[in-house]
Scaffold this active site. Structure first.
Site, PDB file in Angstrom:
ATOM      1  N   CYS A  12      -2.348   9.042   2.515  1.00  0.00           N
ATOM      2  CA  CYS A  12      -2.020   8.480   1.205  1.00  0.00           C
ATOM      3  C   CYS A  12      -3.050   8.903   0.170  1.00  0.00           C
ATOM      4  O   CYS A  12      -2.716   9.252  -0.951  1.00  0.00           O
ATOM      5  CB  CYS A  12      -1.923   6.963   1.292  1.00  0.00           C
ATOM      6  SG  CYS A  12      -3.402   6.176   1.955  1.00  0.00           S
TER       7      CYS A  12
ATOM      8  N   GLU B 216       0.889  -1.182   0.000  1.00  0.00           N
ATOM      9  CA  GLU B 216       0.000   0.000   0.000  1.00  0.00           C
ATOM     10  C   GLU B 216       0.912   1.212   0.000  1.00  0.00           C
ATOM     11  O   GLU B 216       1.487   1.559   1.030  1.00  0.00           O
ATOM     12  CB  GLU B 216      -0.873   0.000   1.266  1.00  0.00           C
ATOM     13  CG  GLU B 216      -1.918  -1.085   1.306  1.00  0.00           C
ATOM     14  CD  GLU B 216      -3.084  -0.800   0.371  1.00  0.00           C
ATOM     15  OE1 GLU B 216      -3.225   0.349  -0.076  1.00  0.00           O
ATOM     16  OE2 GLU B 216      -3.831  -1.744   0.083  1.00  0.00           O
TER      17      GLU B 216
HETATM   18  P1  NAD Z   1       8.501   4.812   4.509  1.00  0.00           P
HETATM   19  O1  NAD Z   1       8.450   4.012   3.260  1.00  0.00           O
HETATM   20  O2  NAD Z   1       9.641   5.717   4.723  1.00  0.00           O
HETATM   21  O3  NAD Z   1       8.472   3.866   5.799  1.00  0.00           O
HETATM   22  C1  NAD Z   1       7.417   2.963   6.049  1.00  0.00           C
HETATM   23  C2  NAD Z   1       7.900   1.852   6.952  1.00  0.00           C
HETATM   24  O4  NAD Z   1       8.907   1.092   6.281  1.00  0.00           O
HETATM   25  C3  NAD Z   1       8.530   2.295   8.266  1.00  0.00           C
HETATM   26  O5  NAD Z   1       8.115   1.415   9.279  1.00  0.00           O
HETATM   27  C4  NAD Z   1      10.029   2.157   8.004  1.00  0.00           C
HETATM   28  O6  NAD Z   1      10.794   1.957   9.183  1.00  0.00           O
HETATM   29  C5  NAD Z   1      10.043   0.925   7.129  1.00  0.00           C
HETATM   30  N1  NAD Z   1      11.225   0.800   6.260  1.00  0.00           N
HETATM   31  C6  NAD Z   1      12.062   1.765   5.821  1.00  0.00           C
HETATM   32  N2  NAD Z   1      12.993   1.240   4.988  1.00  0.00           N
HETATM   33  C7  NAD Z   1      12.735  -0.081   4.888  1.00  0.00           C
HETATM   34  C8  NAD Z   1      13.305  -1.157   4.145  1.00  0.00           C
HETATM   35  N3  NAD Z   1      14.366  -0.960   3.341  1.00  0.00           N
HETATM   36  N4  NAD Z   1      12.761  -2.373   4.258  1.00  0.00           N
HETATM   37  C9  NAD Z   1      11.669  -2.588   5.036  1.00  0.00           C
HETATM   38  N5  NAD Z   1      11.080  -1.612   5.775  1.00  0.00           N
HETATM   39  C10 NAD Z   1      11.598  -0.374   5.682  1.00  0.00           C
HETATM   40  O7  NAD Z   1       7.119   5.600   4.542  1.00  0.00           O
HETATM   41  P2  NAD Z   1       6.648   6.724   5.564  1.00  0.00           P
HETATM   42  O8  NAD Z   1       7.417   7.963   5.244  1.00  0.00           O
HETATM   43  O9  NAD Z   1       6.680   6.164   6.935  1.00  0.00           O
HETATM   44  O10 NAD Z   1       5.103   6.897   5.162  1.00  0.00           O
HETATM   45  C11 NAD Z   1       4.643   7.815   4.217  1.00  0.00           C
HETATM   46  C12 NAD Z   1       4.315   7.120   2.914  1.00  0.00           C
HETATM   47  O11 NAD Z   1       3.378   6.062   3.143  1.00  0.00           O
HETATM   48  C13 NAD Z   1       3.644   8.045   1.914  1.00  0.00           C
HETATM   49  O12 NAD Z   1       4.177   7.815   0.635  1.00  0.00           O
HETATM   50  C14 NAD Z   1       2.185   7.603   1.949  1.00  0.00           C
HETATM   51  O13 NAD Z   1       1.432   7.901   0.799  1.00  0.00           O
HETATM   52  C15 NAD Z   1       2.319   6.131   2.175  1.00  0.00           C
HETATM   53  N6  NAD Z   1       1.080   5.568   2.704  1.00  0.00           N
HETATM   54  C16 NAD Z   1       0.324   4.734   1.898  1.00  0.00           C
HETATM   55  C17 NAD Z   1      -0.901   4.236   2.353  1.00  0.00           C
HETATM   56  C18 NAD Z   1      -1.784   3.352   1.493  1.00  0.00           C
HETATM   57  O14 NAD Z   1      -2.713   2.746   2.024  1.00  0.00           O
HETATM   58  N7  NAD Z   1      -1.554   3.252   0.198  1.00  0.00           N
HETATM   59  C19 NAD Z   1      -1.334   4.578   3.622  1.00  0.00           C
HETATM   60  C20 NAD Z   1      -0.554   5.428   4.407  1.00  0.00           C
HETATM   61  C21 NAD Z   1       0.667   5.907   3.929  1.00  0.00           C
END
Ligand code: NAD
Length: 483
Positions: A289, A255
């Site tokens: 999102c 997502e």
């Molecule tokens: P992010 O991708 O930076 O981090 C998300 C999670 O992934 C965190 O828990 C982080 O610690 C972990 N992570 C980071 N690097 C990783 C790796 N290499 N391998 C595995 N895990 C890793 O995202 P964010 O900044 O926390 O969130 C914002 C983003 O999330 C925005 O782009 C937003 O649109 C998206 N989002 C999408 C939805 C949806 O339902 N489509 C919902 C909410 C947020």
């Protein structure tokens, strides 16, 4: 994104009454990391970090617990999820305050997030995944049945930590899987608090919650004991997750980010629609999102819609989410704040008109006023990227085909909306948006019985509804040759 504790931000006594949940036990960390209040920019608590051995213990516990949990009936699992939802509701006030402290959103929006998590959990646990009879003939009976996968790793972002944990966690548990859940390092506290509250609801090992930095997520995606990853976060990280999962061909639900367009047709009353568009764009300071991130308005209503949106932005109150009457809290973390400031600078340098907002306040906290931008170059960062903050471009169009083409000219494909006095006319256009969800005269309307997810680079698979639940199960065909 890395969550680096800021050594200068720490002062006074920090709350440290948080623990990981591993195999039914609350486990403190050998190491701790700071959690900041985005309204002050200062640390107010510490979270316990799990190391690789801690993750191994959580995965091993989840594997052990799987055999008994998968054997429980659907009714038993539904009842456990019902108890979980009740616990969320009973503890909503304290959880909402903690959510606002670590995430920044206004208290009312924190309460909404918790009640949505509870009601969506109950709603999802009403869905039945039935066996399907594909053929019943004199020669053969062919059935399609769905079985749980095993251990599901859930990785969540910082914008809605409770609701975005509850969705995949409930989907996994309800379908008979066990879970290892990792919250964002920016907002780990509510998730750990929820885990402690749920300790008695699920048998040991069925639900494990572990906090840590981005590297903990990487270890999870590469872990041989995890069968599926359900990841919510950015497109950039989603691609790394997918690459890492390929090593063991883990099942995957992604997502990811969005750049949702709202197309406003010529028959709309701009003043009536402006507050709805404003809310769908600026709720949680745009850190959603499926927030509206681009507005395309027909040229005949463009000036009036711009003025009405600017009016909404000017009267919206920005401040600490704990203060009564505040509609927009701070941006959640310094890195995201700096990204949005960079987009604002690029927007101003490109010569776009800033109709409201745009001036950053002095003082502590990552505050950014709601900002409405007109007459912007379509190729600018604000239009092309996911801003994920309180700044939204409004652009004009002359015909619907052109609006559709511009709305679809993106690698994102999460959701979008069309606004019109004639819902059928709008629906014909909405159907052609290249997205997972196309709304008419609404935006951000979700339900546990309606699948949600992204087209294009906004994701893979769906969350919620039978379609989403089946993503946590392996289909198996049983084909019997008779006689
Ligand atoms: P992010 O991708 O930076 O981090 C998300 C999670 O992934 C965190 O828990 C982080 O610690 C972990 N992570 C980071 N690097 C990783 C790796 N290499 N391998 C595995 N895990 C890793 O995202 P964010 O900044 O926390 O969130 C914002 C983003 O999330 C925005 O782009 C937003 O649109 C998206 N989002 C999408 C939805 C949806 O339902 N489509 C919902 C909410 C947020």
């Amino acid at each position: 994104m890395n969550a680096q504790p800021d050594p200068n931000a720490t002062s006074g006594a920090l709350r440290s009454d948080f623990a990981n949940l591993i195999d039914g036990e609350l486990v403190a960390g050998k190491e701790w990391f700071d959690v900041l209040n985005p309204a002050t920019g200062r640390a107010f608590a510490r979270a316990p970090a799990v190391d690789r051995a801690g993750l191994d213990r959580a995965v091993a516990a989840a594997r052990r617990a799987f055999a008994a949990w998968r054997a429980t009936s659907v009714a038993e699992r539904r009842a456990a999820i019902g108890r979980m939802a009740q616990i969320l509701t009973d503890n909503a006030a304290a959880l909402a305050e903690l959510l606002t402290l670590e995430q920044g959103k206004p208290l009312g929006q924190s309460r909404d997030e918790i009640s949505r998590a509870a009601s969506q959990s109950v709603g999802m646990a009403q869905i039945l995944i039935a066996d399907e009879l594909l053929e019943e003939s004199a020669q053969r009976r062919i059935e399609l049945k769905y079985f749980p996968l095993g251990v599901v790793g859930v990785i969540t972002p910082w914008n809605a930590p409770i609701n975005l944990a509850a969705g995949p966690m409930v989907a996994a548990l309800y379908t008979g899987n066990t879970v290892v859940l990792k919250p964002s390092p920016y907002t780990p506290l509510c998730t750990l608090q929820v885990a402690a509250l749920l300790r008695e609801v699920f048998p040991p090992g069925v639900l494990n919650v572990v906090a840590g930095g981005d590297e903990l997520g990487e270890w999870m995606t590469a872990h041989p004991g995890i069968d599926k990853i359900s990841f919510t976060g950015s497109v950039e990280t989603g691609k790394k997750v997918m690459a890492s999962c390929a090593g063991s061909l883990k099942r995957l639900t992604l997502e990811l980010g969005g750049n949702d367009a709202a197309i406003v047709l010529d028959d709309v009353d701009p003043r009536a629609v402006a507050p709805k568009l404003f809310f769908a764009a600026f709720v949680n300071s745009g850190q959603v999102c499926m927030a509206i991130k681009r507005i395309y308005a027909h040229q005949s209503i463009y000036p009036e819609l711009c003025a009405a949106l600017a009016e909404e932005a000017t009267k919206a109150r920005v401040g600490s989410g704990l203060e009564a009457g505040v509609q927009l809290g701070p941006i959640q973390n310094l890195e995201q704040y700096q990204k949005v400031v960079g987009i604002l600078q690029d927007t101003a340098a490109g010569g776009a008109r800033i109709l409201a907002g745009g001036k950053l306040p002095e003082g502590p906290g990552y505050f950014f006023p709601p900002t409405i931008v007109a007459d912007i170059d379509e190729h600018s960062r604000l239009v092309q990227e996911e801003q994920f903050g309180p700044i939204v471009p409004v652009m004009s169009f002359t015909d619907e085909e052109e609006a559709l083409r511009r709305a679809n000219a993106t690698r994102f494909g999460l959701s979008g909306s069309v606004w019109s006095a004639d819902p059928e006319r709008a629906a014909r256009l909405a159907e052609r948006l290249e997205v997972g969800t196309a709304w008419v005269n609404q935006h951000r309307a979700t339900s546990p019985t309606v699948p949600f997810g992204g087209a294009k680079e906004s994701g893979l698979g769906r969350q919620y509804a039978a379609l989403g639940l089946k993503g946590y199960m392996e289909p198996r065909v049983i084909s019997v040759l008779k006689g």
